[in-house]
Design a protein around this motif. Sequence first.
Motif, PDB file in Angstrom:
ATOM      1  N   UNK A 213      -2.982  -5.957  -6.898  1.00  0.00           N
ATOM      2  CA  UNK A 213      -3.556  -4.983  -7.722  1.00  0.00           C
ATOM      3  C   UNK A 213      -3.197  -5.244  -8.974  1.00  0.00           C
ATOM      4  N   UNK A 214      -2.734  -5.955  -9.370  1.00  0.00           N
ATOM      5  CA  UNK A 214      -2.561  -6.754 -10.995  1.00  0.00           C
ATOM      6  C   UNK A 214      -4.025  -7.647 -11.168  1.00  0.00           C
ATOM      7  N   UNK A 215      -4.087  -8.237 -10.138  1.00  0.00           N
ATOM      8  CA  UNK A 215      -5.579  -9.840  -9.939  1.00  0.00           C
ATOM      9  C   UNK A 215      -6.730  -8.485  -9.930  1.00  0.00           C
ATOM     10  N   UNK A 216      -6.639  -7.991  -9.883  1.00  0.00           N
ATOM     11  CA  UNK A 216      -8.004  -7.094  -9.868  1.00  0.00           C
ATOM     12  C   UNK A 216      -7.829  -5.765 -11.042  1.00  0.00           C
TER      13      UNK A 216
ATOM     14  N   UNK B 151     -12.219  -1.866   0.693  1.00  0.00           N
ATOM     15  CA  UNK B 151     -10.311  -2.896   1.023  1.00  0.00           C
ATOM     16  C   UNK B 151      -9.809  -1.660   0.332  1.00  0.00           C
ATOM     17  N   UNK B 152      -8.605  -2.230   0.882  1.00  0.00           N
ATOM     18  CA  UNK B 152      -7.380  -1.511   0.426  1.00  0.00           C
ATOM     19  C   UNK B 152      -6.464  -2.734  -0.021  1.00  0.00           C
ATOM     20  N   UNK B 153      -5.597  -2.662  -1.025  1.00  0.00           N
ATOM     21  CA  UNK B 153      -4.593  -3.968  -1.155  1.00  0.00           C
ATOM     22  C   UNK B 153      -3.347  -2.664  -1.415  1.00  0.00           C
ATOM     23  N   UNK B 154      -2.287  -3.759  -1.149  1.00  0.00           N
ATOM     24  CA  UNK B 154      -1.419  -2.944  -0.826  1.00  0.00           C
ATOM     25  C   UNK B 154      -0.038  -3.914  -1.340  1.00  0.00           C
ATOM     26  N   UNK B 155       0.361  -4.526  -2.223  1.00  0.00           N
ATOM     27  CA  UNK B 155       1.211  -5.927  -2.788  1.00  0.00           C
ATOM     28  C   UNK B 155       0.750  -5.940  -4.415  1.00  0.00           C
ATOM     29  N   UNK B 156       1.411  -5.116  -4.942  1.00  0.00           N
ATOM     30  CA  UNK B 156       1.481  -5.626  -6.317  1.00  0.00           C
ATOM     31  C   UNK B 156       0.765  -7.058  -7.187  1.00  0.00           C
ATOM     32  N   UNK B 157       0.736  -7.924  -6.431  1.00  0.00           N
ATOM     33  CA  UNK B 157       0.436  -9.095  -6.706  1.00  0.00           C
ATOM     34  C   UNK B 157      -1.074  -9.472  -7.156  1.00  0.00           C
TER      35      UNK B 157
END
Length: 66
Positions: free
Chosen positions: A61-64, A53-59
């Motif tokens: 990404x920070x959680x991961x 999967x791809x994440x592109x929201x700062x929150x």
Amino acid sequence: MRYETMPFAPGGEGYLGHAGAFRQNRMGVLGSLALSPHPMQRLRTAVPVARACVLHHPDLIHEVLV
């Protein structure tokens, strides 16, 4: 959010999925992923049991990462 309910990222057609698209046009695939309105998207892979999967929201990404 469950992986199965995530929307698919745009592109990634064919047997290799997003790997084939990324191989042909890296910047185009990254650009289309960044322009998508969904902060979390799943990628199509050549191996059905592999999940990506791809994440592109700062929150998110920070959680991961933290």
